[in-house]
Each structure stands twice: as C-alpha cells, then as structure tokens.
Design an enzyme around this catalytic site. Structure first.
Site, PDB file in Angstrom:
ATOM      1  CG  HIS A 158     -27.470 -12.280  36.975  1.00 22.06           C
ATOM      2  ND1 HIS A 158     -26.386 -11.732  36.323  1.00 22.06           N
ATOM      3  CD2 HIS A 158     -28.532 -11.522  36.638  1.00 22.06           C
ATOM      4  CE1 HIS A 158     -26.779 -10.675  35.639  1.00 22.06           C
ATOM      5  NE2 HIS A 158     -28.081 -10.525  35.806  1.00 22.06           N
ATOM      6  CE  LYS A 211     -13.676 -15.969  43.234  1.00 19.09           C
ATOM      7  NZ  LYS A 211     -14.229 -15.805  41.899  1.00 19.09           N
ATOM      8  NE  ARG A 212     -20.876 -10.979  49.608  1.00 19.22           N
ATOM      9  CZ  ARG A 212     -21.976 -10.349  49.973  1.00 19.22           C
ATOM     10  NH1 ARG A 212     -22.289  -9.178  49.428  1.00 19.22           N
ATOM     11  NH2 ARG A 212     -22.771 -10.860  50.887  1.00 19.22           N
ATOM     12  CE  LYS A 257     -19.257 -15.873  44.786  1.00 21.76           C
ATOM     13  NZ  LYS A 257     -19.143 -15.642  43.330  1.00 21.76           N
ATOM     14  CB  THR A 282     -17.496 -10.302  36.246  1.00 24.25           C
ATOM     15  OG1 THR A 282     -17.937 -10.144  37.600  1.00 24.25           O
ATOM     16  CG2 THR A 282     -18.703 -10.528  35.358  1.00 24.25           C
ATOM     17  CE  LYS A 307     -14.949  -6.999  37.215  1.00 21.96           C
ATOM     18  NZ  LYS A 307     -15.850  -7.055  38.399  1.00 21.96           N
TER      19      LYS A 307
HETATM   20  C1  26W Z   1     -32.491 -12.604  46.522  1.00 17.97           C
HETATM   21  C2  26W Z   1     -31.077 -12.663  46.934  1.00 17.97           C
HETATM   22  C3  26W Z   1     -30.138 -12.619  45.793  1.00 17.97           C
HETATM   23  C4  26W Z   1     -29.243 -11.576  45.711  1.00 17.97           C
HETATM   24  C5  26W Z   1     -28.353 -11.525  44.666  1.00 17.97           C
HETATM   25  C6  26W Z   1     -30.155 -13.592  44.812  1.00 17.97           C
HETATM   26  C7  26W Z   1     -29.280 -13.528  43.774  1.00 17.97           C
HETATM   27  C8  26W Z   1     -28.384 -12.500  43.696  1.00 17.97           C
HETATM   28  C9  26W Z   1     -27.442 -12.400  42.531  1.00 17.97           C
HETATM   29  C10 26W Z   1     -28.065 -13.012  41.309  1.00 17.97           C
HETATM   30  C11 26W Z   1     -26.144 -12.990  42.850  1.00 17.97           C
HETATM   31  C12 26W Z   1     -25.084 -12.609  41.859  1.00 17.97           C
HETATM   32  O1  26W Z   1     -24.468 -11.574  41.985  1.00 17.97           O
HETATM   33  N1  26W Z   1     -24.843 -13.472  40.885  1.00 17.97           N
HETATM   34  C13 26W Z   1     -23.661 -13.335  40.085  1.00 17.97           C
HETATM   35  O2  26W Z   1     -23.946 -12.607  38.900  1.00 17.97           O
HETATM   36  C14 26W Z   1     -22.756 -12.360  38.163  1.00 17.97           C
HETATM   37  C15 26W Z   1     -23.114 -11.465  37.001  1.00 17.97           C
HETATM   38  O3  26W Z   1     -23.851 -12.159  36.051  1.00 17.97           O
HETATM   39  C16 26W Z   1     -22.113 -13.662  37.728  1.00 17.97           C
HETATM   40  O4  26W Z   1     -20.910 -13.370  37.072  1.00 17.97           O
HETATM   41  C17 26W Z   1     -21.843 -14.550  38.939  1.00 17.97           C
HETATM   42  O5  26W Z   1     -21.374 -15.807  38.519  1.00 17.97           O
HETATM   43  C18 26W Z   1     -23.111 -14.707  39.748  1.00 17.97           C
HETATM   44  O6  26W Z   1     -22.846 -15.409  40.955  1.00 17.97           O
END
Ligand code: 26W
Length: 818
Positions: A363, A552-553, A558, A660, A664
């Site tokens: 992701h 968004k976060r 971003k 995503t 929306k």
């Molecule tokens: C280990 C810490 C950590 C926590 C969360 C590393 C990575 C994450 C996630 C992978 C972050 C995340 O939410 N990524 C998002 O995933 C969405 C669903 O696929 C994508 O639409 C976003 O672009 C992506 O940033």
C-alpha cells in the site's frame, strides 16, 4: 419502486415492540426516561437481532458448500458507524426511520449516538472496511481478521490552533453489534526458548518451545451484512485475556510473577491502535500485536479446517490469507510453524502449502513505512518464529545466489534477514503467491523501482488491483438525496450493486432540468455542511462559495502545506487588489497528524492560524474563508464528500499509492484538482482530462529529479517574489501573533529540503486553482463537469476491485444463502 423481500419481511410494529422491550429489559426504563444513548443501544440490539438469522444461515451455507474462504488479515479496520449502514444493507432504513419517527425519535440523531469504531488510521484501514462490505454484497465467504483495540484512533481536539489527542474510548457504553465467542479462544505464546529433541518416530528433530509466556486470544465477531441479499460475513477481532488467573495454585508453585506478567501482557497487547500512518516506529509492542492476532487467526483456521478435512495438504483449496500490507506478514512463519511443528509435515511440503495460501498487498512506496525488526528483538520475542524465518531466508538467499551468481546487490536488496534486520516486505514477497499494488501507476512503480529485483526474479507474482470504495456507504448513506436522484433518473436502483450503471447518467449533463436537480442537491448538501461548521467551528460559511476540500491524513507527501500556502497567496492577492476577479471560496481541511509527527502538527497549527487571521479580516470577508474540521473521521467524512465542489488530490507524484478519498469525492460530484498520482491517473482516464484540473510534476519527473539530486528550492524562493512573500509570512509573525519561531521548522523544511516539491509545483498549482475558479463561474459548465464525474465513477466501486481479487487471486465461489 417495488418492495424488496427484506422490506416486506420488515414488521414495523414488531420492530417498535422490540425497541421498547430492549429499553425496558436492558435499562429498566421507558421511552420517556431512557437517554439517547440507551435508545441507540436498544435500537441497535433490535437491528442486530434481525441480522442473526441470516448470519447463522450464511455460516451454515459456507460450511455446507465447504466453500473456500478468504481471511483478510489486517491490523486496521476503519468501519465507521454500523447502525445506518446495516439498516441500508438490510433494506429497511426508510421503514426503520419511520418507526422511529412515530416514536418521536430522529434516526440521524440516534445514529450520532454511536461511537464511530475507528480501529484504523486512514486509507488502508478504510479500504479493508469497504472490501468487507463488497465481499458480503457479492456473496463471497470472507472473514476480516484483526484486533479489538480497547482504544481506537485518537479523538482530535484543536486547542489554540494546535492538535491535541484524546483517547477514543469506543467501548465505553458497550458496542451493540459485537458478540463475544469465548468458545473459539486460542492461546498465543511469546518469549521462551526452543528445545530440540530427536523424535525417532518422526525420524527428525522436534522443536519445542519452553519457558514462554502466553495470552489467550478471545474473538469478538461483528456481522458484515451484504446489501440486498442474505449474506452476512464476520469481522473477527481478537481481545487478549490472561491465561492464568490469580489462583492459589500459582502461589504454591511459586509462579506468582509469571501470573502477574501474563496478566500485564494481556492488558497491554490490545490496549491501543498505533496512530502512525505510513511511518514505522519499531516498537516491540507492535510486533506483539501483529503476532498476537495473526497467530490466533491462523491457529483457528487450521483447527476449523481439521474439523472437516483429514488432509492438511488440501488447505490451499479452502483457505487464502490476504495480507493487508506487511503488518500481518508474520502469518507466513506462523503457518509454517504449525505445519512443521504441529502437523509434522516436512519443510518442503509445508512450504508448498504456505506459498499457495498467502498473498500480499503493498500500500505504499514510502521508505519510512517499511517494517524492519531488529533480529535480536525478534529472536527474543518469537524464538521459534525467528528460526523459521531464518530458514526461509537461508533457502531464499541460496536461490538468489543460484540465479544471480556473484551479484551481491541482489542478496542485499532481496534477503529477508540482512544486517541484523528482519524485513517483513521481503518475507511477504518471497512467500506470497501474489504481490499486488493498489493502482496501476503504483504497481508500475513497484515493478520498476522499489521491487524491481523481485519483479525480475518472479514476474508472475506481480499484479495490480486498483482500489475502490463502497457506494453503499459513500452515496446511499452519505448522500441520500443524490442516491435517490440517481435511482429516479436511471429508473432503477440496481446501481447500488452494479455501479457501472451510473454511466447512464452521462447524457443528463446536457439536460438542463437534470442539471438543475443535481445542482440543487449539491446546494442542499453544502447547506448541511455549513450547519455542521457553524455548530462545530462557530464559523459562517456561504453555501454559494466554492467548497474546496482536502480531507485525509496529514502527511508531508499529501501536501496540505501546498494548499494552505496557496490560500496565503490568494489572501495576499485579494488584499493587494480587492477588485480581483475571484469567486468566493471556502477552503476546508480535515486531517489528523500522528501524535509524534512534528512537521504534520505544525502544518495543522499553521492552517488553523491562517484560518483565524483570514476569517476575521473584514477586507476579504465574504470572499475567502478557511475551515479546519476537528476530528476528521468516517462519519464527518460522509458529510464532506457530499458537500464538496472541489476535491484536493495534490500529493507529490509517485507518493500516493492510490488514494481512495479521490474516488469518494468523485462519486459525489466533486471535481478533482490533482497531480498525476495514484488512482488520479485512472480517474482522468475515466472522466476525461477536460473534467479534471491536473497540474504539476509527473511521477517520472519526481523520480528522475530525486535520482539526479539537483533540486534547489532556494532558487525558487529567491526568484519568485509571490512565493517568497508567502514563505516569509510563515516566520514574520503574520500568522503567529508576532512570534517568528512558531513555524520556523516548517519554513526551514521547505526552504532547505522541500523533499516533496512544494515550491517546484507551486506555480502550476496556483495556475490550476485559477482555472478552477474561472470554470466555477460558468455554472452550467461546472455542473456538467460535476455530473460527468459522478457518471464516470463506475470503475471505482470496491465491488469491481473485489471481483478482480476473486478472479485473479482468491478464486472464491459465490455463496448465496437463502
Ligand atoms: C508501519 C506503519 C504503517 C502504517 C500504515 C505503514 C504503512 C501504513 C499504511 C500502508 C498506510 C496507508 O494507509 N496507505 C494507504 O493505503 C491506501 C489503500 O490502499 C491507499 O489508497 C493510499 O494511497 C495509501 O497511502
């Protein structure tokens, strides 16, 4: 519209009686004396009771057909509220609302009583929730498997412009939709040491864990209802309980401390969701959380499988584990452990099974998100699991050396354990039979950059699954007026389960009556949001201004900073030239920052301070407003999507894997201003470049410039007076009551590094914003664009995404319980 079977079955009188019964027997109260929260609980109980039969039927159907099941392993499920969503999927939202109204109750207010279960951070967690909705709606057997965090994503409060975090005690009043399943508890072991013992019967060594601590994983099931069918899947989230309770026996054995330790382990393990998004922190407790829910799940899956099958080798025909990023990648080793140590399989047999059962979704390409664990920490916490990973690594490295003799760089990039670190992505790729990215561009970048060596070695594993979102929550629930309109205009509500049908709305962009209707709905949604803002922020905003939303976060990539710097720029322009042609605009932000992410928190502070200055300046009053929505979460997100005209998707190209939120907004008829990043690329492809506002560097340009290392933001600062002015205003006290240091770090990070190319893209962004503003003034033209965005969003339903996962990766059969 004809009544659906569900609606016919819904007995209004009985529903009302059940609610009153619940109020009485749950709380010893009557409708008049019960609190709103108690009424919410009573109503939810009545709704859950209407799910139970289908839940049991679905479960039985899956057992009877002996169907293959996908286990979606995820540390995060960002569910959002369940009451309204369940009523919609059951097909009697309207009827229930009428019953409640008869009782003098307002369904929206009751829905607001539900704690928004926020067991996730952002995109990845919300995607998991959309996937569960689509799986049930399409009739595929699935379990979501995760952790029942006691505290979910923190509640954000803004105090003096700054973010503060408060615990999210979502279980305080009890969660009415969960059911505890103690009969499915599993024991999970940590620490200890591995004793090796020769087993003559087996003809090889046995590996036995001794001196460990254990916790009991106790699952809670939450029903996931399909829309308009009888399918109900489960989200199974694990709580931890101590295995040994205080009892005299422990004292007698002198195991007092062990008992206390196990009690503490159980308490801490599921205490809280790590609030980091795209940033790995390397905390031991997080690894404990990962192994805890993965081990509980994998053990339980094997137990269940063995109840009905004798040959464990058939496991891949019935079970597939989808690993939602690397967070559950330890599943690979846990499955190997069970197969080798408990099922007595030989390594090669076990490996053949494991590699047919596990698949991995990536992701993010953000380097700081890559999970790597210090080998010694891993060894101490999970000694047997570490041994297994070391053996996987030994064999995998051997294979790399065989394929690429003498090429050290291949081992360096692909080894699973390297320089004292366990690399979870490498484990997931080596063992997974499928590796997928979440948008076409993202998958291409994985293949050509981040994972190029893996791609060269095992190209067949790689595939793309462009994300999607559920129209049930983000249109039917979040934007009921637009949903009604779509149904009326298409003459069917089948788009709710077959979203490509919205394409049929496209010709209506040329129909002036349809445009008026569409516009009216958007206006009403803007009024609804304006009320929310008035209530929560005390700010009056004009529903006739452009609602430009970035929700968004908060993350540097971003580029909320680019957005707010542009607002500062516009403010300067309006001050200089009050007669400037400019359609009034309300810039709206919603974002949480990880508690320890300083730059992100400063950005929130800056946005709030800019809002304060601009909103109280009579010179621009009526033209420019800035709003920061506190505590951005799934419930207020639904309001934002429905009400926005402009969707901000402005990440540094190559960094947003998919996004995503972009989808929306699009469904809800917002027009995107964005970079060619993530799924934006595919949005442009669907809607046409004349119906979006694209700007800025391409992914290729960003990657090339990074490789060259010749980007100097200071040059842009020096040469562009407008940019310099905005930058200087960060540190000259304009937005900090004269304090020159408040935003100094933010200022420095842009001036000296600008890792995310904010200055490089500023002029292109400003130009695109000007085009947006001009385009909006042509009301007819704008409405056409907005309508075409809804009409061409058919691809972005998670129903499409799930069907692709099923066809290419999971190979499930539909179960349609009756
Ligand atoms: C280990 C810490 C950590 C926590 C969360 C590393 C990575 C994450 C996630 C992978 C972050 C995340 O939410 N990524 C998002 O995933 C969405 C669903 O696929 C994508 O639409 C976003 O672009 C992506 O940033």
């Amino acid at each position: 519209m004809t009544q659906s079977p569900a609606q016919e079955l819904f007995d209004k009188e009985q529903f009302k009686r059940d609610i009153l019964f619940n109020i009485k027997y749950m709380f010893r109260k009557t409708l008049d004396t019960a609190s709103s929260q108690e009424i919410f609980q009573a109503v939810s109980r009545a709704v859950k009771d209407r799910i139970i039969d289908n839940w049991m039927i679905s479960h039985k159907a899956v057992e009877d057909y002996d169907s293959k099941v996908v286990y979606y392993l995820s540390m995060e499920f960002l569910l959002g509220r369940a009451l309204g969503n369940n009523l919609i999927n059951l097909g009697f939202y309207k009827e229930a609302a009428e019953v409640l109204q008869d009782m003098g109750l307002n369904i929206n207010l009751l829905e607001d009583e539900e704690a928004d279960p926020a067991l996730g951070n952002g995109g990845l967690g919300r995607l998991a929730a959309c996937f569960l909705d689509s799986l049930a709606t399409l009739g595929y057997p699935a379990y979501g498997c995760g952790i029942r965090y006691k505290y979910g994503m923190f509640r954000q409060k803004i105090e003096n412009g700054e973010q503060t975090e408060q615990p999210d005690d979502w279980l305080k009043h009890g969660y009415p939709f969960e059911i505890k399943r103690p009969e499915y508890a599993e024991v999970i072991r940590f620490g200890g040491y591995v004793r090796i013992e020769y087993d003559p019967k087996l003809g090889r060594n046995r590996y036995i864990l001794d001196g460990y601590q254990s916790v009991m994983g106790v699952p809670y099931d939450i029903p996931i209802t399909g829309y308009g069918n009888k399918m109900v899947n489960s989200l199974r989230i694990w709580d931890a309980e101590p295995v040994v309770n205080f009892n005299l026996e422990s004292f007698d054995k002198g195991e007092y401390y062990k008992a206390v330790e196990q009690e503490n382990l159980a308490k801490t393990i599921v205490e809280v969701l790590y609030p980091n998004d795209n940033h790995y922190s390397g905390k031991e407790l997080r690894l404990k959380q990962q192994y805890f829910f993965v081990s509980a799940t994998v053990q339980q899956v094997i137990h269940k499988f063995k109840e009905n099958h004798d040959d464990i080798r058939a496991l891949p025909e019935k079970v597939v584990f989808q690993m939602n990023d690397t967070h559950p990648a330890v599943a690979v080793a846990e499955l190997m452990r069970i197969l080798v140590d408990e099922e007595d399989l030989e390594w090669d047999e076990a490996w053949a099974i494991t590699t047919k059962c596990c698949a991995y979704t990536n992701h993010t390409i953000m380097a700081e998100a890559l999970e790597k664990w210090p080998a010694d920490l891993f060894m101490t916490l999970l000694p047997r699991i570490y041994q297994i990973i070391a053996e996987i690594n030994r064999r995998f490295t051997e294979k790399i050396e065989e394929l690429y003799p003498g090429q050290d760089s291949k081992v360096r990039s692909m080894a699973i354990i390297y320089e004292g670190q366990v690399r979870m992505a490498n484990l997931a790729i080596a063992a997974g039979f499928s590796v997928n990215g979440v948008a076409r561009l993202h998958t291409d970048i994985l293949k050509n950059y981040q994972l190029a060596d893996f791609y060269q070695m095992m190209p067949w594993k790689f595939n793309n699954k462009t994300n999607g979102v559920t129209q049930r929550r983000f249109l039917v629930h979040g934007n009921p007026e637009l949903a009604k309109w779509i149904t009326a205009r298409l003459g069917t509500d089948r788009w709710i389960t077959d979203f490509e049908l919205v394409e049929g709305l496209a010709p209506l962009a040329e129909d002036s009556r349809a445009r008026k209707e569409f516009q009216k709905i958007k206006r009403a949604n803007k009024v609804r949001l304006a009320q929310y803002i008035k209530e929560h922020n005390g700010i009056e905003v004009d529903p006739d201004s452009i609602f430009d939303v970035q929700a968004k976060r908060l993350h540097e990539y971003k580029r909320q900073l680019l957005n707010i710097m542009h607002v500062m720029y516009i403010y300067n322009k309006l001050k200089d030239d009050p007669g400037m042609e400019f359609h009034p605009t309300t810039f709206i932000f919603g974002a949480k920052a990880a508690a320890a992410y300083k730059t992100a928190k400063q950005t929130i502070h800056l946005i709030n301070n800019v809002a304060e200055v601009i909103n109280s300046d009579p010179d621009v009053n009526g033209k420019l407003k800035v709003v920061f929505i506190e505590n951005y979460c799934v419930s207020n997100a639904e309001l934002l999507f429905a009400a926005s005209d402009v969707s901000e998707q402005i990440s540094t190209a190559s960094r947003e894997a998919s996004g995503t939120g972009n989808m929306k907004f699009m469904m809800n008829g917002a027009v995107t201003i964005g970079t060619m990043d993530g799924a934006n690329v595919e949005i442009v492809e669907e809607v046409g470049e004349e119906n979006v506002f694209i700007f800025g560097m391409s992914a290729q340009e960003v990657l090339d410039q990074e490789a060259r290392g010749d980007y100097f933001p200071g040059d842009i600062y020096r040469d562009d007076p407008d940019i310099r002015r905005v930058m200087d205003q960060m540190v000259d006290g304009t937005y900090s009551n004269g304090d020159h240091e408040m935003f100094r770090e933010l200022f420095n990070s842009v001036l000296y590094r600008d890792s995310y190319f904010v200055l490089a893209d500023f002029r292109a962004y400003e130009n695109a914003q000007r085009r947006v503003n001009t385009a909006y003034r042509d009301h007819v033209g704008w409405t056409k664009m907005a309508m075409l965005n809804t009409a061409h969003s058919g691809k972005f339903s998670s129903d499409r995404t799930i069907q692709e996962y099923v066809d290419d990766i999971w190979h499930l059969e539909k179960v349609l319980p009756d």
